[in-house]
Design a protein around this motif. Structure first.
Motif, PDB file in Angstrom:
ATOM      1  N   ASP A  41       0.820  -1.211   0.000  1.00 25.97           N
ATOM      2  CA  ASP A  41       0.000   0.000   0.000  1.00 25.97           C
ATOM      3  C   ASP A  41       0.856   1.263   0.000  1.00 25.97           C
ATOM      4  O   ASP A  41       0.533   2.239  -0.671  1.00 25.97           O
ATOM      5  CB  ASP A  41      -1.006  -0.002   1.163  1.00 25.97           C
ATOM      6  CG  ASP A  41      -0.370  -0.086   2.531  1.00 25.97           C
ATOM      7  OD1 ASP A  41       0.764  -0.585   2.664  1.00 25.97           O
ATOM      8  OD2 ASP A  41      -1.020   0.355   3.501  1.00 25.97           O
ATOM      9  N   ARG A  42       1.974   1.233   0.698  1.00 26.24           N
ATOM     10  CA  ARG A  42       2.883   2.397   0.711  1.00 26.24           C
ATOM     11  C   ARG A  42       3.516   2.605  -0.650  1.00 26.24           C
ATOM     12  O   ARG A  42       3.632   3.726  -1.138  1.00 26.24           O
ATOM     13  CB  ARG A  42       3.988   2.195   1.741  1.00 26.24           C
ATOM     14  CG  ARG A  42       3.637   2.738   3.055  1.00 26.24           C
ATOM     15  CD  ARG A  42       4.863   2.911   3.928  1.00 26.24           C
ATOM     16  NE  ARG A  42       4.326   3.168   5.248  1.00 26.24           N
ATOM     17  CZ  ARG A  42       4.740   2.617   6.349  1.00 26.24           C
ATOM     18  NH1 ARG A  42       5.746   1.786   6.326  1.00 26.24           N
ATOM     19  NH2 ARG A  42       4.174   2.902   7.481  1.00 26.24           N
ATOM     20  N   ALA A  65       1.041   4.010  -3.067  1.00 24.38           N
ATOM     21  CA  ALA A  65       0.781   5.431  -2.785  1.00 24.38           C
ATOM     22  C   ALA A  65       1.871   6.311  -3.401  1.00 24.38           C
ATOM     23  O   ALA A  65       1.603   7.441  -3.820  1.00 24.38           O
ATOM     24  CB  ALA A  65       0.676   5.665  -1.283  1.00 24.38           C
ATOM     25  N   SER A 123      -5.145   8.371  -2.602  1.00 22.02           N
ATOM     26  CA  SER A 123      -4.664   8.338  -1.214  1.00 22.02           C
ATOM     27  C   SER A 123      -4.361   6.900  -0.780  1.00 22.02           C
ATOM     28  O   SER A 123      -4.891   5.935  -1.344  1.00 22.02           O
ATOM     29  CB  SER A 123      -5.692   8.953  -0.268  1.00 22.02           C
ATOM     30  OG  SER A 123      -6.784   8.075  -0.090  1.00 22.02           O
ATOM     31  N   ARG A 124      -3.522   6.790   0.226  1.00 22.94           N
ATOM     32  CA  ARG A 124      -3.171   5.461   0.733  1.00 22.94           C
ATOM     33  C   ARG A 124      -4.399   4.743   1.284  1.00 22.94           C
ATOM     34  O   ARG A 124      -4.561   3.536   1.094  1.00 22.94           O
ATOM     35  CB  ARG A 124      -2.092   5.593   1.809  1.00 22.94           C
ATOM     36  CG  ARG A 124      -1.502   4.277   2.195  1.00 22.94           C
ATOM     37  CD  ARG A 124      -0.212   4.480   2.949  1.00 22.94           C
ATOM     38  NE  ARG A 124       0.060   3.318   3.767  1.00 22.94           N
ATOM     39  CZ  ARG A 124       0.740   3.335   4.875  1.00 22.94           C
ATOM     40  NH1 ARG A 124       1.233   4.456   5.322  1.00 22.94           N
ATOM     41  NH2 ARG A 124       0.944   2.237   5.544  1.00 22.94           N
ATOM     42  N   SER A 125      -5.282   5.482   1.947  1.00 23.40           N
ATOM     43  CA  SER A 125      -6.495   4.833   2.480  1.00 23.40           C
ATOM     44  C   SER A 125      -7.394   4.347   1.344  1.00 23.40           C
ATOM     45  O   SER A 125      -8.007   3.281   1.446  1.00 23.40           O
ATOM     46  CB  SER A 125      -7.247   5.755   3.428  1.00 23.40           C
ATOM     47  OG  SER A 125      -7.698   6.904   2.765  1.00 23.40           O
ATOM     48  N   GLN A 128      -5.824   1.184   0.138  1.00 23.16           N
ATOM     49  CA  GLN A 128      -6.100   0.085   1.061  1.00 23.16           C
ATOM     50  C   GLN A 128      -7.508  -0.467   0.842  1.00 23.16           C
ATOM     51  O   GLN A 128      -7.717  -1.684   0.865  1.00 23.16           O
ATOM     52  CB  GLN A 128      -5.913   0.544   2.507  1.00 23.16           C
ATOM     53  CG  GLN A 128      -4.463   0.761   2.869  1.00 23.16           C
ATOM     54  CD  GLN A 128      -4.286   1.364   4.251  1.00 23.16           C
ATOM     55  OE1 GLN A 128      -5.215   1.927   4.830  1.00 23.16           O
ATOM     56  NE2 GLN A 128      -3.079   1.261   4.781  1.00 23.16           N
ATOM     57  N   LYS A 165      -2.790  -5.674   1.761  1.00 18.45           N
ATOM     58  CA  LYS A 165      -2.090  -4.402   1.952  1.00 18.45           C
ATOM     59  C   LYS A 165      -0.766  -4.548   2.690  1.00 18.45           C
ATOM     60  O   LYS A 165       0.104  -3.714   2.579  1.00 18.45           O
ATOM     61  CB  LYS A 165      -2.981  -3.383   2.651  1.00 18.45           C
ATOM     62  CG  LYS A 165      -3.336  -3.731   4.080  1.00 18.45           C
ATOM     63  CD  LYS A 165      -4.275  -2.709   4.654  1.00 18.45           C
ATOM     64  CE  LYS A 165      -4.703  -3.102   6.068  1.00 18.45           C
ATOM     65  NZ  LYS A 165      -5.723  -2.209   6.572  1.00 18.45           N
TER      66      LYS A 165
END
Length: 69
Positions: A22-23, A26, A33-35, A38, A55
């Motif tokens: 996930d990082r 991003a 966005s990372r969220s 995810q 993730k």
């Protein structure tokens, strides 16, 4: 009218080994966005070499990551 789905595909370079998926995503998809990433992962819209991603997966050089937006 249905909105068309967008696909994105990335290949992990050698220098990006061992990062959380996930990082890493991003960093390469700065407009998402990372969220949000995810959530896409949790919904099964991200695959690594054709398999559903988690993730917490770590990046592996040469892996093909696909995102369905």
């Amino acid at each position: 009218m249905m909105k068309s789905m967008e696909h994105r595909e990335f290949t992990v370079p050698a220098q990006d080994s061992g990062q959380r998926l996930d990082r890493w995503l991003a960093g390469v998809c700065e407009e998402i966005s990372r969220s949000q990433l995810q959530t896409l992962i949790e919904q099964g819209n991200v695959t690594v070499d054709g398999c559903p991603a988690n993730k917490k997966d770590k990046t592996v050089p040469g892996s093909v990551i696909k995102i369905l937006l």
